[in-house]
Scaffold this active site. Sequence first.
Site, mmCIF file in Angstrom:
data_model
loop_
_atom_site.group_PDB
_atom_site.id
_atom_site.type_symbol
_atom_site.label_atom_id
_atom_site.label_comp_id
_atom_site.label_asym_id
_atom_site.label_seq_id
_atom_site.Cartn_x
_atom_site.Cartn_y
_atom_site.Cartn_z
ATOM 1 N N LYS A 1 54.955 52.137 -9.763
ATOM 2 C CA LYS A 1 56.250 52.231 -9.922
ATOM 3 C C LYS A 1 56.587 53.717 -10.433
ATOM 4 O O LYS A 1 57.550 54.534 -10.226
ATOM 5 C CB LYS A 1 57.250 51.199 -10.704
ATOM 6 C CG LYS A 1 57.090 49.714 -9.837
ATOM 7 C CD LYS A 1 57.670 49.702 -8.737
ATOM 8 C CE LYS A 1 59.132 49.881 -8.627
ATOM 9 N NZ LYS A 1 59.838 49.896 -7.475
ATOM 10 N N TYR B 1 50.850 47.889 -12.007
ATOM 11 C CA TYR B 1 52.191 47.819 -11.408
ATOM 12 C C TYR B 1 53.020 48.796 -11.835
ATOM 13 O O TYR B 1 53.684 49.666 -11.126
ATOM 14 C CB TYR B 1 52.803 46.360 -11.753
ATOM 15 C CG TYR B 1 54.451 46.513 -11.544
ATOM 16 C CD1 TYR B 1 55.034 46.589 -10.310
ATOM 17 C CD2 TYR B 1 55.218 46.424 -12.729
ATOM 18 C CE1 TYR B 1 56.553 46.438 -10.075
ATOM 19 C CE2 TYR B 1 56.628 46.370 -12.573
ATOM 20 C CZ TYR B 1 57.108 46.402 -11.225
ATOM 21 O OH TYR B 1 58.506 46.267 -10.912
ATOM 22 N N THR C 1 62.062 50.265 -12.590
ATOM 23 C CA THR C 1 61.766 49.404 -13.560
ATOM 24 C C THR C 1 61.796 49.940 -15.058
ATOM 25 O O THR C 1 61.375 51.194 -15.020
ATOM 26 C CB THR C 1 60.534 48.497 -13.253
ATOM 27 O OG1 THR C 1 60.237 47.774 -14.556
ATOM 28 C CG2 THR C 1 59.253 49.371 -13.078
ATOM 29 N N ASP C 2 62.029 49.408 -16.071
ATOM 30 C CA ASP C 2 61.787 49.829 -17.166
ATOM 31 C C ASP C 2 60.568 50.097 -17.956
ATOM 32 O O ASP C 2 60.244 50.703 -18.887
ATOM 33 C CB ASP C 2 62.794 48.884 -18.567
ATOM 34 C CG ASP C 2 62.452 47.624 -18.540
ATOM 35 O OD1 ASP C 2 61.319 47.214 -17.758
ATOM 36 O OD2 ASP C 2 63.044 46.696 -19.393
ATOM 37 N N GLU C 3 59.654 49.433 -17.013
ATOM 38 C CA GLU C 3 58.055 49.226 -17.343
ATOM 39 C C GLU C 3 57.519 50.657 -17.445
ATOM 40 O O GLU C 3 56.367 50.833 -17.927
ATOM 41 C CB GLU C 3 57.372 48.265 -16.906
ATOM 42 C CG GLU C 3 57.993 46.767 -16.951
ATOM 43 C CD GLU C 3 56.769 45.817 -16.196
ATOM 44 O OE1 GLU C 3 55.748 46.010 -16.037
ATOM 45 O OE2 GLU C 3 57.348 44.514 -16.127
HETATM 46 P P1 NAD Z 1 59.917 40.449 -5.215
HETATM 47 O O1 NAD Z 1 58.542 40.453 -5.382
HETATM 48 O O2 NAD Z 1 60.835 39.179 -5.578
HETATM 49 O O3 NAD Z 1 60.460 40.829 -3.670
HETATM 50 C C1 NAD Z 1 59.657 42.057 -2.942
HETATM 51 C C2 NAD Z 1 60.145 41.962 -1.476
HETATM 52 O O4 NAD Z 1 59.677 43.205 -0.853
HETATM 53 C C3 NAD Z 1 59.808 40.678 -0.795
HETATM 54 O O5 NAD Z 1 60.844 40.294 0.033
HETATM 55 C C4 NAD Z 1 58.316 41.423 0.049
HETATM 56 O O6 NAD Z 1 58.340 40.612 1.291
HETATM 57 C C5 NAD Z 1 58.935 42.649 0.192
HETATM 58 N N1 NAD Z 1 57.718 43.635 0.483
HETATM 59 C C6 NAD Z 1 56.703 43.711 -0.410
HETATM 60 N N2 NAD Z 1 55.843 44.705 0.249
HETATM 61 C C7 NAD Z 1 56.402 44.892 1.378
HETATM 62 C C8 NAD Z 1 56.003 46.071 2.132
HETATM 63 N N3 NAD Z 1 54.880 46.691 2.330
HETATM 64 N N4 NAD Z 1 56.854 46.298 3.304
HETATM 65 C C9 NAD Z 1 58.168 45.806 3.366
HETATM 66 N N5 NAD Z 1 58.539 44.819 2.660
HETATM 67 C C10 NAD Z 1 57.593 44.451 1.375
HETATM 68 O O7 NAD Z 1 60.552 41.681 -6.267
HETATM 69 P P2 NAD Z 1 61.886 41.855 -6.969
HETATM 70 O O8 NAD Z 1 61.699 40.902 -8.271
HETATM 71 O O9 NAD Z 1 63.012 41.166 -6.107
HETATM 72 O O10 NAD Z 1 62.071 43.428 -7.206
HETATM 73 C C11 NAD Z 1 62.630 44.025 -6.266
HETATM 74 C C12 NAD Z 1 62.610 45.559 -6.942
HETATM 75 O O11 NAD Z 1 63.138 45.525 -8.269
HETATM 76 C C13 NAD Z 1 60.991 46.253 -7.109
HETATM 77 O O12 NAD Z 1 60.902 47.484 -6.722
HETATM 78 C C14 NAD Z 1 60.875 46.074 -8.428
HETATM 79 O O13 NAD Z 1 60.054 46.872 -8.850
HETATM 80 C C15 NAD Z 1 62.252 46.217 -8.919
HETATM 81 N N6 NAD Z 1 62.525 45.537 -10.494
HETATM 82 C C16 NAD Z 1 62.415 44.238 -10.215
HETATM 83 C C17 NAD Z 1 62.871 43.602 -11.590
HETATM 84 C C18 NAD Z 1 62.584 42.138 -11.841
HETATM 85 O O14 NAD Z 1 62.815 41.597 -13.141
HETATM 86 N N7 NAD Z 1 62.237 41.303 -11.054
HETATM 87 C C19 NAD Z 1 63.492 44.530 -12.806
HETATM 88 C C20 NAD Z 1 63.458 45.715 -12.612
HETATM 89 C C21 NAD Z 1 63.290 46.420 -11.267
HETATM 90 O O1 DAU Z 2 61.087 44.896 -17.130
HETATM 91 C C1 DAU Z 2 61.058 44.865 -15.660
HETATM 92 C C2 DAU Z 2 59.978 43.894 -15.076
HETATM 93 O O2 DAU Z 2 59.964 42.545 -15.400
HETATM 94 C C3 DAU Z 2 59.845 44.147 -13.508
HETATM 95 O O3 DAU Z 2 59.765 45.472 -13.598
HETATM 96 C C4 DAU Z 2 58.719 43.408 -12.803
HETATM 97 O O4 DAU Z 2 58.709 43.424 -11.380
HETATM 98 C C5 DAU Z 2 59.203 41.823 -13.201
HETATM 99 O O5 DAU Z 2 58.155 41.100 -12.790
HETATM 100 C C6 DAU Z 2 59.140 41.629 -14.719
HETATM 101 O O6 DAU Z 2 57.699 41.879 -15.501
HETATM 102 P P1 DAU Z 2 57.154 41.175 -16.673
HETATM 103 O O7 DAU Z 2 55.698 41.221 -16.596
HETATM 104 O O8 DAU Z 2 57.810 41.403 -17.925
HETATM 105 O O9 DAU Z 2 57.804 39.595 -15.908
HETATM 106 P P2 DAU Z 2 57.131 38.178 -15.965
HETATM 107 O O10 DAU Z 2 58.150 37.052 -15.806
HETATM 108 O O11 DAU Z 2 55.905 38.194 -15.438
HETATM 109 O O12 DAU Z 2 56.749 38.069 -17.632
HETATM 110 C C7 DAU Z 2 57.568 38.038 -18.560
HETATM 111 C C8 DAU Z 2 57.047 37.670 -19.949
HETATM 112 O O13 DAU Z 2 56.657 36.588 -20.064
HETATM 113 C C9 DAU Z 2 55.897 38.756 -20.162
HETATM 114 O O14 DAU Z 2 55.787 39.280 -21.593
HETATM 115 C C10 DAU Z 2 54.534 37.987 -19.945
HETATM 116 C C11 DAU Z 2 55.086 36.559 -20.244
HETATM 117 N N1 DAU Z 2 54.501 35.472 -19.604
HETATM 118 C C12 DAU Z 2 54.727 35.305 -18.282
HETATM 119 C C13 DAU Z 2 54.134 34.336 -17.232
HETATM 120 C C14 DAU Z 2 54.252 34.527 -15.863
HETATM 121 C C15 DAU Z 2 54.174 34.120 -20.204
HETATM 122 O O15 DAU Z 2 53.932 34.275 -21.520
HETATM 123 N N2 DAU Z 2 53.554 33.072 -19.606
HETATM 124 C C16 DAU Z 2 53.539 33.021 -17.840
HETATM 125 O O16 DAU Z 2 53.119 32.280 -17.424
#
Ligand code: NAD
Ligand code: DAU
Length: 358
Positions: A166, A162, A136-138
């Site tokens: 990561k 988190y 992730t970019d975080e």
């Molecule tokens: P998600 O939470 O939707 O899915 C995570 C999946 O991993 C689920 O299917 C869950 O059951 C599985 N999982 C969790 N713990 C596990 C374990 N101990 N063993 C096996 N499986 C397990 O997450 P996502 O949003 O699809 O993100 C996927 C990946 O991409 C993550 O590594 C996250 O850090 C990264 N990522 C997410 C975003 C985003 O915006 N969602 C952006 C950048 C990177």
């Molecule tokens: O940047 C990549 C990341 O983006 C991934 O690594 C994470 O897995 C993914 O969950 C996401 O993280 P964020 O914390 O940015 O996503 P989230 O959707 O939780 O929140 C997006 C923005 O919106 C953040 O600034 C918090 C705000 N927010 C979120 C929720 C759930 C609100 O204002 N209200 C809300 O109810």
Amino acid sequence: MRTYLVTGGAGFIGSNYIHYMFRKYGDEIKIINVDALTYAGNLENLKDIEDRDNYVFVKADITDKAAIAAIFAENDIDRVVHFAAESHVDRSIKNPEVFVQTNVLGTAVMLNCAKAAWELPDGSFKEGKKFLHVSTDEVYGSLENEGEYFYETTPYDPHSPYSASKASSDMLVKAYMDTYKFPANITNCSNNYGPYQFPEKLIPLIINNALQGRNLPVYGDGKNVRDWLYVEDHAKAIDMVQEQGRLFETYNIGGHNEKQNIEIIEIIIETLQEQLSEDDPRKALVSKDLITYVADRKGHDRRYAIAPDKIKAEIGWEPETMFKEGIKKTIKWYFEHEDWMKNVTSGDYQNYYAEMYQ
Ligand code: NAD
Ligand code: DAU
């Protein structure tokens, strides 16, 4: 036929990636999806491909060394694409330990098992084997000023449990590459949106609440900035990095699409109003009056913005889906999958929501 081991394939990005890969490669590849099916994992996301002969689902936890080693022993794995993680910042603030367990220990198990399966007696690795760690970019922390971007060379500065977990997992992958010349890549991507995203994340939560006339919670002043990328563009980037990227390199992936949270919420409301027909009873419920400012997230990062220059220059990837188009497709998907939303928001989700927002 190449065999892929995908971890976390029942989650949001993992399931989109599996769909993308079968659309692109059809029967030329085999995918083994290993997922523990936590609250975020949902086999409904994969219903339309579950009967394929070249797809196998294994329910296992990535921290379970014996289970992961058995998958490598029973299959000649060519590619690992490692998505499985605890992924929600708010949950990490409430309960950090499981993030360390899954994201750090789980990644160590994946690396160790792949290394054991792929290493030759002289310490080199079998031809063509590759591990891609999805991150992730975080990990880069928070940007304060317009015009600043995260590059692959930006020092790590994670703030939430988190992002710290990561960042630790990324460091482990880097250590394997440096120490053993383990054949891997890391990708650091910005915020994804699209079909199958669990409604504890901003965009699906706002769509779901707006359609029910429920409050739309905005943390702090609503001016935090995220860089949104349509999930299919991310899936494509992962595949391109694995096939065309230089081994041992990190690639940043981003949408060049920075928006304040409040802008996102307003766009969703406007798009819903456009897409709902006059006779749909939900049309009257969707309104900007639902926007409700709530307490800020602890340690809330102000701004993320990725510079995807390296992946564009070296591999030719760039974001294809404009936000205006991507958000329409996403909302349309949620309209067409009301049952999916009902199923994932019954049961435990209600408890999560009550504890988090009330
Ligand atoms: P998600 O939470 O939707 O899915 C995570 C999946 O991993 C689920 O299917 C869950 O059951 C599985 N999982 C969790 N713990 C596990 C374990 N101990 N063993 C096996 N499986 C397990 O997450 P996502 O949003 O699809 O993100 C996927 C990946 O991409 C993550 O590594 C996250 O850090 C990264 N990522 C997410 C975003 C985003 O915006 N969602 C952006 C950048 C990177
Ligand atoms: O940047 C990549 C990341 O983006 C991934 O690594 C994470 O897995 C993914 O969950 C996401 O993280 P964020 O914390 O940015 O996503 P989230 O959707 O939780 O929140 C997006 C923005 O919106 C953040 O600034 C918090 C705000 N927010 C979120 C929720 C759930 C609100 O204002 N209200 C809300 O109810």
